[in-house]
Design a protein around this motif. Structure first.
Motif, PDB file in Angstrom:
ATOM      1  N   PRO A  41     -34.150  10.125  81.714  1.00 44.21           N
ATOM      2  CA  PRO A  41     -35.068  11.078  81.352  1.00 44.21           C
ATOM      3  C   PRO A  41     -34.882  12.413  81.432  1.00 44.21           C
ATOM      4  O   PRO A  41     -35.429  13.156  80.697  1.00 44.21           O
ATOM      5  N   GLY A  42     -34.134  12.870  82.341  1.00 42.16           N
ATOM      6  CA  GLY A  42     -33.738  14.239  82.309  1.00 42.16           C
ATOM      7  C   GLY A  42     -32.868  14.830  81.024  1.00 42.16           C
ATOM      8  O   GLY A  42     -33.403  15.870  80.590  1.00 42.16           O
ATOM      9  N   GLY A  43     -32.264  13.820  80.724  1.00 39.31           N
ATOM     10  CA  GLY A  43     -31.335  14.018  79.330  1.00 39.31           C
ATOM     11  C   GLY A  43     -32.535  14.092  78.130  1.00 39.31           C
ATOM     12  O   GLY A  43     -32.260  15.093  77.328  1.00 39.31           O
ATOM     13  N   ALA A  44     -33.224  13.209  78.293  1.00 39.26           N
ATOM     14  CA  ALA A  44     -34.251  13.388  77.134  1.00 39.26           C
ATOM     15  C   ALA A  44     -34.963  14.468  77.023  1.00 39.26           C
ATOM     16  O   ALA A  44     -35.377  14.942  75.930  1.00 39.26           O
ATOM     17  N   ALA A  45     -35.577  15.053  78.276  1.00 39.29           N
ATOM     18  CA  ALA A  45     -36.328  16.072  78.449  1.00 39.29           C
ATOM     19  C   ALA A  45     -35.512  17.420  77.882  1.00 39.29           C
ATOM     20  O   ALA A  45     -35.971  18.045  77.239  1.00 39.29           O
ATOM     21  N   ALA A  46     -33.990  17.265  78.414  1.00 37.54           N
ATOM     22  CA  ALA A  46     -33.433  18.552  78.010  1.00 37.54           C
ATOM     23  C   ALA A  46     -33.003  18.689  76.450  1.00 37.54           C
ATOM     24  O   ALA A  46     -32.942  19.711  75.906  1.00 37.54           O
ATOM     25  N   LEU A  47     -32.911  17.496  75.707  1.00 37.66           N
ATOM     26  CA  LEU A  47     -32.586  17.342  74.477  1.00 37.66           C
ATOM     27  C   LEU A  47     -33.930  17.971  73.633  1.00 37.66           C
ATOM     28  O   LEU A  47     -33.815  18.616  72.717  1.00 37.66           O
ATOM     29  N   ALA A  66     -41.103  18.088  76.581  1.00 39.48           N
ATOM     30  CA  ALA A  66     -40.218  17.469  77.272  1.00 39.48           C
ATOM     31  C   ALA A  66     -40.753  16.755  78.533  1.00 39.48           C
ATOM     32  O   ALA A  66     -40.244  15.646  78.785  1.00 39.48           O
ATOM     33  N   VAL A  67     -41.746  17.034  79.063  1.00 37.93           N
ATOM     34  CA  VAL A  67     -42.519  16.302  80.216  1.00 37.93           C
ATOM     35  C   VAL A  67     -42.950  14.987  79.631  1.00 37.93           C
ATOM     36  O   VAL A  67     -42.832  14.015  80.240  1.00 37.93           O
ATOM     37  N   ALA A  68     -43.469  14.826  78.468  1.00 42.14           N
ATOM     38  CA  ALA A  68     -43.847  13.743  77.817  1.00 42.14           C
ATOM     39  C   ALA A  68     -42.578  12.876  77.600  1.00 42.14           C
ATOM     40  O   ALA A  68     -42.747  11.728  77.589  1.00 42.14           O
ATOM     41  N   ALA A  69     -41.740  13.329  76.856  1.00 47.17           N
ATOM     42  CA  ALA A  69     -40.510  12.482  76.702  1.00 47.17           C
ATOM     43  C   ALA A  69     -39.926  11.967  77.922  1.00 47.17           C
ATOM     44  O   ALA A  69     -39.487  10.739  77.910  1.00 47.17           O
ATOM     45  N   SER A  70     -40.028  12.682  79.143  1.00 45.33           N
ATOM     46  CA  SER A  70     -39.519  12.139  80.314  1.00 45.33           C
ATOM     47  C   SER A  70     -40.399  11.145  80.503  1.00 45.33           C
ATOM     48  O   SER A  70     -39.781   9.746  81.376  1.00 45.33           O
ATOM     49  N   ALA A  71     -41.743  11.225  80.660  1.00 44.09           N
ATOM     50  CA  ALA A  71     -42.843  10.166  80.997  1.00 44.09           C
ATOM     51  C   ALA A  71     -42.488   9.028  79.993  1.00 44.09           C
ATOM     52  O   ALA A  71     -42.537   7.753  80.477  1.00 44.09           O
ATOM     53  N   ALA A  72     -42.408   9.083  78.736  1.00 39.33           N
ATOM     54  CA  ALA A  72     -42.088   7.836  77.840  1.00 39.33           C
ATOM     55  C   ALA A  72     -40.780   7.092  78.267  1.00 39.33           C
ATOM     56  O   ALA A  72     -41.079   5.961  78.186  1.00 39.33           O
ATOM     57  N   VAL A  73     -39.729   7.944  78.646  1.00 38.23           N
ATOM     58  CA  VAL A  73     -38.479   7.246  78.872  1.00 38.23           C
ATOM     59  C   VAL A  73     -38.537   6.373  80.248  1.00 38.23           C
ATOM     60  O   VAL A  73     -37.865   5.239  80.444  1.00 38.23           O
ATOM     61  N   THR A  74     -39.565   6.732  80.966  1.00 33.53           N
ATOM     62  CA  THR A  74     -39.787   6.023  82.532  1.00 33.53           C
ATOM     63  C   THR A  74     -40.765   5.392  82.314  1.00 33.53           C
ATOM     64  O   THR A  74     -41.099   4.718  83.545  1.00 33.53           O
ATOM     65  N   ARG A  75     -41.535   4.958  81.359  1.00 36.61           N
ATOM     66  CA  ARG A  75     -42.721   4.235  81.068  1.00 36.61           C
ATOM     67  C   ARG A  75     -43.825   4.724  82.140  1.00 36.61           C
ATOM     68  O   ARG A  75     -44.694   3.999  82.481  1.00 36.61           O
ATOM     69  N   ALA A  76     -43.729   5.863  82.345  1.00 35.77           N
ATOM     70  CA  ALA A  76     -44.695   6.721  83.050  1.00 35.77           C
ATOM     71  C   ALA A  76     -45.009   6.211  84.453  1.00 35.77           C
ATOM     72  O   ALA A  76     -45.872   6.091  85.248  1.00 35.77           O
ATOM     73  N   LEU A  77     -43.898   5.401  84.838  1.00 30.54           N
ATOM     74  CA  LEU A  77     -44.030   4.679  86.313  1.00 30.54           C
ATOM     75  C   LEU A  77     -44.348   5.463  87.379  1.00 30.54           C
ATOM     76  O   LEU A  77     -45.369   5.215  88.218  1.00 30.54           O
ATOM     77  N   HIS A  78     -43.579   6.641  87.480  1.00 22.61           N
ATOM     78  CA  HIS A  78     -43.899   7.622  88.661  1.00 22.61           C
ATOM     79  C   HIS A  78     -45.508   7.966  88.464  1.00 22.61           C
ATOM     80  O   HIS A  78     -46.004   8.278  89.496  1.00 22.61           O
ATOM     81  N   LEU A  79     -46.037   8.338  87.226  1.00 24.40           N
ATOM     82  CA  LEU A  79     -47.199   8.841  87.038  1.00 24.40           C
ATOM     83  C   LEU A  79     -48.301   7.789  87.547  1.00 24.40           C
ATOM     84  O   LEU A  79     -49.213   8.091  88.071  1.00 24.40           O
ATOM     85  N   ASP A  80     -47.938   6.405  86.985  1.00 24.35           N
ATOM     86  CA  ASP A  80     -48.826   5.570  87.679  1.00 24.35           C
ATOM     87  C   ASP A  80     -49.169   5.451  88.882  1.00 24.35           C
ATOM     88  O   ASP A  80     -50.104   5.161  89.302  1.00 24.35           O
ATOM     89  N   GLY A  81     -47.941   5.414  89.569  1.00 28.88           N
ATOM     90  CA  GLY A  81     -47.880   5.175  91.158  1.00 28.88           C
ATOM     91  C   GLY A  81     -48.618   6.490  91.832  1.00 28.88           C
ATOM     92  O   GLY A  81     -49.180   6.068  92.861  1.00 28.88           O
ATOM     93  N   LEU A  82     -48.402   7.601  91.297  1.00 28.20           N
ATOM     94  CA  LEU A  82     -48.976   8.656  91.792  1.00 28.20           C
ATOM     95  C   LEU A  82     -50.520   8.586  91.744  1.00 28.20           C
ATOM     96  O   LEU A  82     -51.624   8.771  92.676  1.00 28.20           O
ATOM     97  N   ALA A  83     -51.133   8.096  90.653  1.00 28.00           N
ATOM     98  CA  ALA A  83     -52.454   8.162  90.264  1.00 28.00           C
ATOM     99  C   ALA A  83     -52.921   6.892  91.193  1.00 28.00           C
ATOM    100  O   ALA A  83     -54.352   7.160  91.689  1.00 28.00           O
ATOM    101  N   LEU A 119     -49.250  17.214  85.888  1.00 30.66           N
ATOM    102  CA  LEU A 119     -48.469  17.468  84.441  1.00 30.66           C
ATOM    103  C   LEU A 119     -48.628  19.002  84.244  1.00 30.66           C
ATOM    104  O   LEU A 119     -47.497  19.414  83.600  1.00 30.66           O
ATOM    105  N   LEU A 120     -49.662  19.620  84.595  1.00 32.27           N
ATOM    106  CA  LEU A 120     -49.769  20.893  84.212  1.00 32.27           C
ATOM    107  C   LEU A 120     -48.801  21.736  85.088  1.00 32.27           C
ATOM    108  O   LEU A 120     -48.086  22.741  84.665  1.00 32.27           O
ATOM    109  N   VAL A 121     -48.369  21.487  86.391  1.00 33.06           N
ATOM    110  CA  VAL A 121     -47.447  22.145  87.145  1.00 33.06           C
ATOM    111  C   VAL A 121     -46.302  21.704  86.588  1.00 33.06           C
ATOM    112  O   VAL A 121     -45.389  22.837  86.598  1.00 33.06           O
TER     113      VAL A 121
END
Length: 152
Positions: A41-47, A66-83, A119-121
């Motif tokens: 995901p970091g590489g996807a965001a960097a690209l 880039a943040v959207a790409a990272s979320a897509a590559v991780t299936r937004a797993l961390h965002l789902d858990g945070l919510a 996501l804003l931060v």
């Protein structure tokens, strides 16, 4: 070690490597190798960030993509858990009820606000980083190590 890497990549990204054997040793290796999986995901965001310059994108737009790409590559797993965590803790309910809230598939107001602010931060931090592509890769690798650390 190979089983651990396959497990880490399969659990933490959309890359379908398959898991093979899953036991205590594979799980331990997967957690140790999570930073390696974080390169995806970091590489996807960097690209995305690196492509933003030649495409004429603003730093803010490139960071958001880039943040959207990272979320897509991780299936937004961390965002789902945070919510889920925000909804459970924000409910003010006793532990058993808060856990039940966290297990539900819907998202409540605390989850929405927490995701929005997070996501804003992330976008603001990435947009203002001196070397945003390096920051994207480093963030992905460091987060898993820090989360599993026993040190405070």
């Amino acid at each position: 070690m190979t089983a651990g890497l396959r497990l880490a990549v399969t659990l933490l990204t959309v890359v379908p490597l398959g898991t093979g054997r899953v036991d205590r040793d594979a799980a331990r290796s997967a957690m140790l190798l999570a930073p390696v999986a974080g390169l995806i995901p970091g590489g996807a965001a960097a690209l995305v960030l690196l492509a933003g310059g030649p495409l004429g994108l603003s730093h803010l737009l490139a960071a958001a993509l880039a943040v959207a790409a990272s979320a897509a590559v991780t299936r937004a797993l961390h965002l789902d858990g945070l919510a889920d965590l925000a909804d459970g803790l924000g409910s003010g309910r006793p532990a058993a009820e808060a856990l039940a809230i966290m297990k539900r598939s819907d998202i409540g107001p605390f989850g929405v606000v927490t995701l929005l602010l997070t996501l804003l931060v992330q976008v603001a931090a990435l947009a203002s980083a001196p070397h945003p592509a390096l920051a994207a890769v480093g963030r992905s690798c460091w987060a898993a190590v820090r989360a599993c650390s026993t040190e405070s």
